[in-house]
Write a protein that holds these residues in place. Structure first.
Motif, PDB file in Angstrom:
ATOM      1  N   GLN A 158      -6.995   2.590  13.699  1.00 14.70           N
ATOM      2  CA  GLN A 158      -7.719   2.598  12.429  1.00 14.70           C
ATOM      3  C   GLN A 158      -6.817   2.987  11.269  1.00 14.70           C
ATOM      4  N   THR A 159      -5.956   3.977  11.481  1.00 19.47           N
ATOM      5  CA  THR A 159      -5.064   4.425  10.417  1.00 19.47           C
ATOM      6  C   THR A 159      -4.073   3.338  10.028  1.00 19.47           C
ATOM      7  N   ARG A 160      -3.449   2.708  11.024  1.00 19.76           N
ATOM      8  CA  ARG A 160      -2.445   1.682  10.716  1.00 19.76           C
ATOM      9  C   ARG A 160      -3.079   0.466  10.031  1.00 19.76           C
ATOM     10  N   ILE A 161      -4.230   0.049  10.474  1.00 19.19           N
ATOM     11  CA  ILE A 161      -4.865  -1.116   9.856  1.00 19.19           C
ATOM     12  C   ILE A 161      -5.354  -0.796   8.453  1.00 19.19           C
ATOM     13  N   ASP A 162      -5.780   0.445   8.223  1.00 13.79           N
ATOM     14  CA  ASP A 162      -6.223   0.844   6.889  1.00 13.79           C
ATOM     15  C   ASP A 162      -5.065   0.959   5.905  1.00 13.79           C
ATOM     16  N   THR A 163      -3.897   1.378   6.373  1.00 13.46           N
ATOM     17  CA  THR A 163      -2.841   1.773   5.439  1.00 13.46           C
ATOM     18  C   THR A 163      -1.598   0.896   5.448  1.00 13.46           C
ATOM     19  N   THR A 164      -1.352   0.129   6.512  1.00 15.65           N
ATOM     20  CA  THR A 164      -0.114  -0.656   6.588  1.00 15.65           C
ATOM     21  C   THR A 164      -0.144  -1.800   5.572  1.00 15.65           C
ATOM     22  N   ALA A 165       0.997  -2.046   4.942  1.00 15.98           N
ATOM     23  CA  ALA A 165       1.067  -3.002   3.834  1.00 15.98           C
ATOM     24  C   ALA A 165       0.647  -4.412   4.245  1.00 15.98           C
ATOM     25  N   ILE A 166       1.055  -4.870   5.410  1.00 14.83           N
ATOM     26  CA  ILE A 166       0.748  -6.257   5.780  1.00 14.83           C
ATOM     27  C   ILE A 166      -0.752  -6.466   5.964  1.00 14.83           C
ATOM     28  N   PHE A 167      -1.444  -5.501   6.572  1.00 14.92           N
ATOM     29  CA  PHE A 167      -2.896  -5.634   6.703  1.00 14.92           C
ATOM     30  C   PHE A 167      -3.581  -5.539   5.341  1.00 14.92           C
ATOM     31  N   ARG A 168      -3.081  -4.703   4.456  1.00 17.89           N
ATOM     32  CA  ARG A 168      -3.663  -4.591   3.119  1.00 17.89           C
ATOM     33  C   ARG A 168      -3.475  -5.883   2.333  1.00 17.89           C
ATOM     34  N   ARG A 169      -2.333  -6.553   2.526  1.00 19.48           N
ATOM     35  CA  ARG A 169      -2.106  -7.833   1.841  1.00 19.48           C
ATOM     36  C   ARG A 169      -3.084  -8.899   2.336  1.00 19.48           C
TER      37      ARG A 169
ATOM     38  N   ALA B  23       4.826 -13.312   8.460  1.00 25.28           N
ATOM     39  CA  ALA B  23       4.317 -11.979   8.786  1.00 25.28           C
ATOM     40  C   ALA B  23       4.927 -11.404  10.055  1.00 25.28           C
ATOM     41  N   ARG B  24       5.715 -12.184  10.772  1.00 29.84           N
ATOM     42  CA  ARG B  24       6.251 -11.709  12.050  1.00 29.84           C
ATOM     43  C   ARG B  24       7.160 -10.487  11.881  1.00 29.84           C
ATOM     44  N   ARG B  25       8.025 -10.532  10.900  1.00 32.64           N
ATOM     45  CA  ARG B  25       8.936  -9.391  10.724  1.00 32.64           C
ATOM     46  C   ARG B  25       8.193  -8.114  10.336  1.00 32.64           C
ATOM     47  N   PRO B  26       7.316  -8.131   9.305  1.00 27.26           N
ATOM     48  CA  PRO B  26       6.605  -6.882   8.997  1.00 27.26           C
ATOM     49  C   PRO B  26       5.701  -6.410  10.125  1.00 27.26           C
ATOM     50  N   MET B  27       5.117  -7.322  10.891  1.00 22.49           N
ATOM     51  CA  MET B  27       4.293  -6.899  12.018  1.00 22.49           C
ATOM     52  C   MET B  27       5.134  -6.164  13.057  1.00 22.49           C
ATOM     53  N   SER B  28       6.312  -6.675  13.331  1.00 21.50           N
ATOM     54  CA  SER B  28       7.157  -6.065  14.361  1.00 21.50           C
ATOM     55  C   SER B  28       7.654  -4.683  13.968  1.00 21.50           C
ATOM     56  N   ARG B  29       7.583  -4.355  12.681  1.00 19.58           N
ATOM     57  CA  ARG B  29       8.091  -3.070  12.199  1.00 19.58           C
ATOM     58  C   ARG B  29       7.003  -2.009  12.049  1.00 19.58           C
ATOM     59  N   ILE B  30       5.767  -2.337  12.366  1.00 21.17           N
ATOM     60  CA  ILE B  30       4.684  -1.356  12.229  1.00 21.17           C
ATOM     61  C   ILE B  30       4.844  -0.272  13.280  1.00 21.17           C
ATOM     62  N   HIS B  31       4.829   0.961  12.847  1.00 17.17           N
ATOM     63  CA  HIS B  31       4.970   2.092  13.759  1.00 17.17           C
ATOM     64  C   HIS B  31       3.765   2.164  14.704  1.00 17.17           C
ATOM     65  N   ASP B  32       4.019   2.375  15.967  1.00 15.41           N
ATOM     66  CA  ASP B  32       3.001   2.550  17.019  1.00 15.41           C
ATOM     67  C   ASP B  32       2.390   1.251  17.521  1.00 15.41           C
ATOM     68  N   ILE B  33       2.714   0.121  16.925  1.00 17.28           N
ATOM     69  CA  ILE B  33       2.114  -1.114  17.400  1.00 17.28           C
ATOM     70  C   ILE B  33       2.747  -1.508  18.739  1.00 17.28           C
ATOM     71  N   GLY B  34       1.943  -2.128  19.598  1.00 13.62           N
ATOM     72  CA  GLY B  34       2.440  -2.616  20.868  1.00 13.62           C
ATOM     73  C   GLY B  34       2.503  -4.140  20.855  1.00 13.62           C
TER      74      GLY B  34
END
Length: 235
Positions: A73-84, A27-38
């Motif tokens: 809230q938006t990123r956690i609701d909609t990002t693919a890795i969190f949905r998986r 999950a490291r690669r998809p996490m690093s690509r999430i927009h707005d994540i710090g």
């Protein structure tokens, strides 16, 4: 205002737990690509209620920082890795936190940006430490009494031990009704206070971070309920 999300996922026995374990690396690669994540961390969990050396293969966690609550809230609701993660899990619970104080470092960085707040209501405490190998045995001999003290406190609403690396990188996280209740536990002359003195005197930690948060929102359930409902808290 920075928002910190802390998401917990419980997985059923079998392939889903193997999947969750594998995702600690995958999950490291998809996490690093999430927009707005710090700052973000993938964590396993322990079987105790604070620091613990014994892994719980059913529960995993993701911590992340975001520029604000709406983005989180938006990123956690909609990002693919969190949905998986949610699709595989039998239960999930996400807390949205506003940092109010922070001292120390995590992986050489200062991830949380404290904001003064007058908000009342539940507060959270997070302690993260890298244990020096030479001190590990002494630390783990003392730790079980600390976990029991946290779990036995009637005021704690939620508590869990998580970590990036068993034995050496450990995190304890808890939620309390208010700041005064949390401070009373920390200052009491019990196992927790004595352990802190031992850590200071023995220089047991190579790196440590202590942070406090206002609980801004929560979604999902843990053990079938929102732990904050004990305070009639509306997520």
């Amino acid at each position: 205002m920075q928002t910190v999300s802390l998401s917990f996922f419980r997985f059923p026995p079998g392939f889903s737990r193997l999947w969750a374990f594998a995702m600690m690396g995958l999950a490291r690669r998809p996490m690093s690509r999430i927009h707005d994540i710090g700052f973000w961390k993938l964590c396993g969990s322990g079987t105790g209620e604070g620091f613990t050396p014994l892994p719980n293969t059913a529960v995993y966690a993701i911590l992340a920082t975001w520029p604000d609550l709406t983005t989180a809230q938006t990123r956690i609701d909609t990002t693919a890795i969190f949905r998986r993660y949610r699709a595989r899990a039998t239960e999930s619970y996400t807390l949205y936190l506003t940092p109010t104080s922070s001292r120390g470092a995590w992986s050489g960085t200062t991830p949380f940006i404290p904001q003064p707040t007058q908000s009342s209501g539940p507060v959270a405490a997070l302690t993260r430490a890298t244990i020096r190998p030479r001190a590990a045995l002494r630390f783990w001999r003392r730790e079980p009494t600390i976990s029991r003290a946290i779990g036995a406190d009637p005021n704690v609403l939620f508590k869990i031990g998580i970590g990036e690396l068993p034995l050496f990188h450990q995190i304890t996280f808890s939620i309390w009704p208010d700041t005064a209740t949390m401070a009373n536990f920390a200052r009491a002359d019990g196992p927790h206070a004595r352990a802190i003195r031992a850590v200071r005197e023995g220089n047991w930690f190579r790196e440590e971070l202590y942070a406090r948060f206002h609980v801004a929102a929560a979604t999902g359930t843990w053990h079938g309920q929102n732990p904050l409902d004990q305070l009639d808290y509306a997520a």
